[in-house]
Design an enzyme around this catalytic site. Structure first.
Site, short mmCIF file in Angstrom:
data_model
loop_
_atom_site.label_atom_id
_atom_site.label_comp_id
_atom_site.label_asym_id
_atom_site.label_seq_id
_atom_site.Cartn_x
_atom_site.Cartn_y
_atom_site.Cartn_z
N ASP A 58 0.84 -1.20 0.00
CA ASP A 58 0.00 0.00 0.00
C ASP A 58 0.88 1.25 0.00
O ASP A 58 0.37 2.38 -0.06
CB ASP A 58 -1.00 -0.01 1.17
CG ASP A 58 -0.33 -0.04 2.52
OD1 ASP A 58 0.91 -0.18 2.59
OD2 ASP A 58 -1.05 0.09 3.54
N GLU A 60 9.50 -3.74 10.55
CA GLU A 60 9.87 -2.44 9.98
C GLU A 60 10.22 -1.45 11.09
O GLU A 60 9.50 -1.33 12.09
CB GLU A 60 8.70 -1.89 9.16
CG GLU A 60 9.00 -0.50 8.58
CD GLU A 60 8.01 -0.04 7.52
OE1 GLU A 60 7.08 -0.80 7.19
OE2 GLU A 60 8.18 1.10 7.03
N LYS A 76 -0.95 -9.28 3.06
CA LYS A 76 -0.20 -8.79 4.22
C LYS A 76 -1.11 -7.88 5.04
O LYS A 76 -1.83 -7.06 4.47
CB LYS A 76 1.06 -8.03 3.79
CG LYS A 76 1.84 -7.46 4.98
CD LYS A 76 3.23 -6.99 4.59
CE LYS A 76 3.26 -5.65 3.93
NZ LYS A 76 2.65 -4.55 4.70
O1 KIV Z 1 3.58 -1.10 1.67
C1 KIV Z 1 4.75 -1.48 1.67
O2 KIV Z 1 5.50 -1.32 0.71
C2 KIV Z 1 5.25 -2.16 2.86
C3 KIV Z 1 6.72 -2.38 2.95
C4 KIV Z 1 7.38 -1.16 3.47
C5 KIV Z 1 7.04 -3.57 3.78
O3 KIV Z 1 4.50 -2.48 3.72
#
Ligand code: KIV
Length: 267
Positions: A44, A181, A112
């Site tokens: 996202d 993160e 995710k």
């Molecule tokens: O949205 C994204 O790109 C992420 C990464 C920073 C892991 O969640």
């Protein structure tokens, strides 16, 4: 041959580091397949890196699906993970299942979700229904307002313990990997040693099982002002400068009558 979550779990068992990169479109997905990058995250981060939003919060399911389909057409054999955007799994498990199913129908192989305790039940329900889930702990960008900015998480003893407890709970609930993160290196190392599933670090130091970067940071096509890249990112090729220079040269050539020339004309 297609990459699967079993390959990532084998990599962890055998101590082989791997990488994940974000992609949001068809040509980038194809190039990452050519580079033999095993895992693509349609993050996202689409919001701040591609759509011009201030952060990830405005990103909708419709926008995620649009970009997920493009990536799936470009790299169907890589392991494709689609981010569940802010608000897409916050109401109920039923809402999460419906939105995750839409991401799988768009060609993603897994989803995710960000967060710890409150999302564990959702992770269990999704995995029970055959939807592989990647967790995401630490500086989770969807909580930027709750954190009061993009701040490293897990620095106090209490916060560190909470992240470790959440990581174990996500693993227990069936998550196949966890992004860590913006956490101290020692915390990421401890979580990595404690879990049987792979940790994927970004701003979490070198001791994770895998690393992820946002492709726009790696390529220097970024919303960060030059010289203000996050500490954890590295520009591997300054494609941003290359684009500016190519566009300027093209404009000069047209203005000066050098392009198109006879060789680029039909007869
Ligand atoms: O949205 C994204 O790109 C992420 C990464 C920073 C892991 O969640």
């Amino acid at each position: 041959m297609s990459v699967t979550i079993r390959d990532l779990q084998a990599a962890k068992r055998e101590g082989r580091r791997f990488v994940m990169l974000t992609a949001y479109d068809f040509p980038t997905a194809r190039l990452l397949a050519e580079a033999e990058i095993p895992v693509i995250l349609v993050g996202d981060s689409l919001g701040d890196n591609v759509l011009g939003y201030a952060n990830t919060l405005p990103v909708t399911m419709a926008e995620m699906l649009h970009h997920a389909r493009a990536v799936a057409r470009g790299a169907p054999d890589l392991l494709l993970v689609g981010d569940m955007p802010f608000g897409a799994y916050h109401e109920s498990c039923e809402q999460a299942i419906a939105n995750a199913a839409d991401l799988l129908k768009a060609g993603m192989h897994a989803v995710k979700v960000e967060g710890g305790g409150w999302v564990v039940d959702t992770v269990a329900r999704l995995t029970q229904r055959g939807i592989p889930v990647m967790g995401h702990l630490g500086l989770t960008p969807q909580s930027v307002n709750a954190f009061g900015g993009m701040r490293v998480q897990g620095r106090s003893d209490g916060a560190r313990e909470r992240i470790l407890t959440d990581a174990r709970a996500l693993e227990q609930a069936g998550a196949f990997a966890i992004v860590l993160e913006g956490v101290p290196r020692s915390l990421a190392a401890e979580a990595t040693a404690a879990l049987a599933i792979p940790t994927i670090g970004i701003g979490a130091g070198p001791d994770c099982d895998a690393q992820v970067l946002i492709i726009h940071d790696l390529l220097g096509i970024t919303t960060h002002t030059r010289g203000q890249m996050p500490k954890f990112a590295r520009v591997y090729a300054d494609v941003g400068d290359t684009i500016v220079s190519a566009a300027r040269t093209y404009a000069d050539d047209v203005r000066e009558g050098r392009f198109p020339d006879d060789a680029h004309s039909y007869h």
